[in-house]
Design a protein around this motif. Structure first.
Motif, PDB file in Angstrom:
ATOM      1  N   HIS A   1      23.413  43.546  24.322  1.00 57.71           N
ATOM      2  CA  HIS A   1      24.313  44.681  24.525  1.00 57.71           C
ATOM      3  C   HIS A   1      23.668  45.956  24.020  1.00 57.71           C
TER       4      HIS A   1
ATOM      5  N   TYR B   1      23.041  40.363  11.326  1.00 56.86           N
ATOM      6  CA  TYR B   1      22.875  40.693  12.734  1.00 56.86           C
ATOM      7  C   TYR B   1      21.521  41.370  12.923  1.00 56.86           C
TER       8      TYR B   1
ATOM      9  N   ILE C   1      29.624  40.458  19.126  1.00 57.24           N
ATOM     10  CA  ILE C   1      29.533  41.826  19.648  1.00 57.24           C
ATOM     11  C   ILE C   1      30.845  42.561  19.408  1.00 57.24           C
TER      12      ILE C   1
ATOM     13  N   LYS D   1      31.352  45.963  17.079  1.00 58.62           N
ATOM     14  CA  LYS D   1      31.986  47.191  17.564  1.00 58.62           C
ATOM     15  C   LYS D   1      33.184  47.564  16.683  1.00 58.62           C
TER      16      LYS D   1
ATOM     17  N   ASP E   1      30.195  50.462  24.265  1.00 52.19           N
ATOM     18  CA  ASP E   1      29.355  49.339  24.675  1.00 52.19           C
ATOM     19  C   ASP E   1      28.949  49.606  26.123  1.00 52.19           C
TER      20      ASP E   1
END
Length: 186
Positions: free
Chosen positions: A29, A54, A84, A88, A102
């Protein structure tokens, strides 16, 4: 594509957003984050990633609004859909963050990266390096009797392909800027 020939995750505004949030498949992403341009903001954003284990595949940061003191952080990361979404959500909770987009799920976007490639070689290898550079539309930005420095702008996969072809011809050094991305359309 799935059996209905509908692109999965085509848009968050689409009735056909078919991404399974419980999927364990890692997805790539591209996130665009608008932040206050002040000391420590980048460290806080990066700390969010490192503190949770991450990975950031690519990171670019630049001021985009001088009078409004705002910068844009463009990052490429990989993870399951749940990871993901968690990234966010956590980015959105950091106080100096204004917006989190995104680009992968919000629709079509344009991604580019700049790469500089130092290729050393003589004779036929030099000629072949120049021929491949011409095919890829790479510019020669420096030349000596022993080496070339090529500049190439394109998608990350284009830069990867160019590097793969230059390795046997004498690729000695490589510098890449990271992905810059923006949504297409209005």
């Amino acid at each position: 594509m799935n059996a209905l020939n509908i692109q999965q995750g085509a848009s968050s505004h689409s009735a056909y957003d078919l991404r399974d949030p419980n999927s364990q498949v890692e997805e790539r992403h591209t996130l665009a984050v608008l932040v206050e341009n002040e000391p420590g903001v980048l460290a806080r954003v990066i700390g969010l990633f490192s503190g949770r284990g991450y990975n950031i595949d690519s990171l670019t940061v630049a001021e985009v609004d001088h009078t409004g003191h705002q910068s844009r952080i463009t990052m490429v990361t990989s993870g399951t859909p749940a990871v993901i979404e968690q990234i966010k959500a956590q980015l959105g909770r950091i106080v100096p963050v204004h917006e989190v987009h995104d680009l992968t799920v919000e629709g079509a976007s344009v991604e580019r990266e700049l790469g500089l490639f130092k290729v050393c070689g003589q004779g036929d290898k030099r000629v072949e390096a120049l021929r491949i550079a011409e095919i890829f539309r790479a510019n020669v930005v420096d030349s000596t009797l022993e080496s070339f420095v090529f500049e190439l702008v394109g998608t990350p996969s284009k830069l990867d392909a160019f590097a793969d072809l230059m390795r046997p011809l004498g690729l000695k050094e490589l510098a890449r800027t990271g992905v810059a991305a923006i949504a297409r359309g209005v």
